[in-house]
Design an enzyme around this catalytic site. Structure first.
Site, PDB file in Angstrom:
ATOM      1  N   LEU A  89       3.995  -2.906   5.347  1.00 52.56           N
ATOM      2  CA  LEU A  89       4.603  -2.748   4.029  1.00 52.56           C
ATOM      3  C   LEU A  89       3.818  -3.479   2.948  1.00 52.56           C
ATOM      4  O   LEU A  89       4.126  -3.330   1.763  1.00 52.56           O
ATOM      5  CB  LEU A  89       6.045  -3.265   4.038  1.00 52.56           C
ATOM      6  CG  LEU A  89       7.019  -2.556   4.969  1.00 52.56           C
ATOM      7  CD1 LEU A  89       8.400  -3.185   4.858  1.00 52.56           C
ATOM      8  CD2 LEU A  89       7.084  -1.055   4.658  1.00 52.56           C
ATOM      9  N   GLU A  90       2.830  -4.250   3.351  1.00 48.14           N
ATOM     10  CA  GLU A  90       2.046  -4.996   2.371  1.00 48.14           C
ATOM     11  C   GLU A  90       0.606  -4.464   2.354  1.00 48.14           C
ATOM     12  O   GLU A  90       0.320  -3.459   1.725  1.00 48.14           O
ATOM     13  CB  GLU A  90       2.123  -6.491   2.677  1.00 48.14           C
ATOM     14  CG  GLU A  90       3.561  -7.019   2.545  1.00 48.14           C
ATOM     15  CD  GLU A  90       3.665  -8.502   2.770  1.00 48.14           C
ATOM     16  OE1 GLU A  90       3.016  -9.262   2.028  1.00 48.14           O
ATOM     17  OE2 GLU A  90       4.400  -8.914   3.689  1.00 48.14           O
ATOM     18  N   MET A  91      -0.306  -5.095   3.092  1.00 44.58           N
ATOM     19  CA  MET A  91      -1.706  -4.660   3.031  1.00 44.58           C
ATOM     20  C   MET A  91      -2.069  -3.688   4.156  1.00 44.58           C
ATOM     21  O   MET A  91      -3.058  -2.952   4.039  1.00 44.58           O
ATOM     22  CB  MET A  91      -2.615  -5.883   3.047  1.00 44.58           C
ATOM     23  CG  MET A  91      -2.368  -6.796   1.854  1.00 44.58           C
ATOM     24  SD  MET A  91      -3.255  -8.359   1.948  1.00 44.58           S
ATOM     25  CE  MET A  91      -4.458  -8.133   0.640  1.00 44.58           C
ATOM     26  N   ASN A 110       0.897  -6.735   7.743  1.00 46.38           N
ATOM     27  CA  ASN A 110       2.199  -6.134   7.492  1.00 46.38           C
ATOM     28  C   ASN A 110       2.026  -4.717   6.942  1.00 46.38           C
ATOM     29  O   ASN A 110       1.386  -4.526   5.905  1.00 46.38           O
ATOM     30  CB  ASN A 110       2.973  -6.994   6.488  1.00 46.38           C
ATOM     31  CG  ASN A 110       4.431  -6.574   6.359  1.00 46.38           C
ATOM     32  OD1 ASN A 110       4.775  -5.400   6.430  1.00 46.38           O
ATOM     33  ND2 ASN A 110       5.306  -7.542   6.162  1.00 46.38           N
ATOM     34  N   ILE A 145       0.835  -1.200   0.000  1.00 50.21           N
ATOM     35  CA  ILE A 145       0.000   0.000   0.000  1.00 50.21           C
ATOM     36  C   ILE A 145       0.873   1.255   0.000  1.00 50.21           C
ATOM     37  O   ILE A 145       2.009   1.237   0.489  1.00 50.21           O
ATOM     38  CB  ILE A 145      -0.954   0.014   1.209  1.00 50.21           C
ATOM     39  CG1 ILE A 145      -0.168   0.029   2.524  1.00 50.21           C
ATOM     40  CG2 ILE A 145      -1.903  -1.173   1.173  1.00 50.21           C
ATOM     41  CD1 ILE A 145      -1.021   0.281   3.747  1.00 50.21           C
TER      42      ILE A 145
END
Length: 337
Positions: free
Chosen positions: A142-144, A140, A100
């Site tokens: 850095l992810e979702m 996370n 994201i």
């Protein structure tokens, strides 16, 4: 003589105690090449992929919906399918994934195909099950970058999603059931009927002459000591750089520490889950850092740092031809057609 037997008895007692008190999940390194005969033959054998396991179709269907649902990410921009694309072999074709708000992750996304047959999940093995793995990217940043409470609130506002959960699970929409549905879908993602599988079942014509030569080299050079079993990998941990320092003369990242990030043990520094090689021709770039852009480069690096040999160009070509034979039928919607 009595002292000798007394000492021997003590040593045996300690050994037996260590055996019976060992942890249920032993995450020590598997080194079959160093300890031949200490591992079950079925683990070392190269075998065709098994048929699809018995799965609840309503859970697989629900998991397929969730896998493609951007409501699982904080800003509605990502779904699981964003980093595990079917047209890219279940990976995303990038050295590291982008989460994201354009945030870059620190590690290469592994393929989701056949992941239900892997003995642990993630490069560092921090998740023991697909259910545990499913929760990781959702939380996370850095992810979702989301949370279970946020995801449940969003899905719960959708009557069709609430009904799908009621049909699939007695207790309906819960965090555990979201993870289980995604895991059920991922278990269905087997890439069956590769040329190599057909060859293992007795079809000599399934591999051409070059691929057969590559398969012979793959065994003779020792690649099979780690890339074994139904996935040709995915069933052990191993150090990246057994016979050479892959990480010398480069700045280290947190991801480079591998299994050490989970256990804190020095012997786990630069140790990773051995990746399975199924469909590997589709999942460039390679390694945890995405540093190898092609299979040819990856094979040469493996020869140098894992086998301690510089492979000749014809050897690399043959092994790559063999690796291309590991591509199976790509599932269209989660169930192999």
């Amino acid at each position: 003589m009595k002292r000798f037997f007394l000492g021997l008895s003590v040593l045996l007692g300690v050994a037996l105690a260590a055996w019976f008190l060992r942890p249920a999940h032993d995450d020590s390194l598997f080194l079959p090449s160093a300890f031949p005969g200490s591992f079950d033959d079925s683990m070392q054998a190269l075998r065709p992929l098994p048929e699809l396991p018995p799965l609840r179709p309503e859970r697989v269907a629900l998991g397929a919906r969730l896998f493609a649902d951007t409501r699982l990410s904080a800003d509605y921009s990502l779904a699981c399918a964003s980093c595990h694309r079917f047209d890219l072999g279940g990976a995303d074709g990038q050295p590291v994934s982008v989460g994201i708000l354009g945030r870059e992750g620190g590690i290469n996304a592994p393929t989701v195909f056949n992941s239900g047959l892997s003995f642990v999940q993630f490069w560092d093995g921090r998740a023991l099950t697909l259910q545990e793995q499913a929760a990781g990217p959702i939380h996370n940043p850095l992810e979702m970058g989301a949370s279970w409470s946020l995801v449940i609130e969003r899905l719960g506002a959708d009557e069709s999603m609430r009904e799908a959960f009621r049909l699939a699970y007695p207790d309906g929409l819960t965090a555990a059931n979201i993870a289980d549905a995604i895991a059920s879908f991922e278990q269905s993602l087997l890439t069956l009927d590769s040329p190599f599988d057909r060859y293992l079942r007795g079809d000599e014509e399934a591999l051409d002459e070059l691929a057969r030569a590559g398969y012979q080299r793959f065994r003779d050079f020792g690649c099979v000591s780690c890339h074994q079993g139904v996935l040709l990998g995915g069933n052990m941990f191993q150090k990246f750089g057994v016979l050479g320092d892959y990480f010398a003369d480069r700045p280290l990242t947190a991801a480079d520490l591998g299994r050490y990030n989970v256990t804190g043990r020095e012997e786990d520094r630069h140790v990773f889950k051995v990746p399975g090689l199924r469909n590997v021709a589709l999942t460039a770039p390679y390694f945890h850092d995405g540093s190898a852009p092609t299979l040819e480069v990856a094979v040469a690096i493996m020869g140098r740092y894992q086998l301690g040999r510089d492979l000749a160009a014809e050897d690399v070509k043959a092994i790559v031809a063999f690796l291309n034979s590991l591509t199976g039928r790509i599932p269209a919607t989660g169930r192999d057609e």
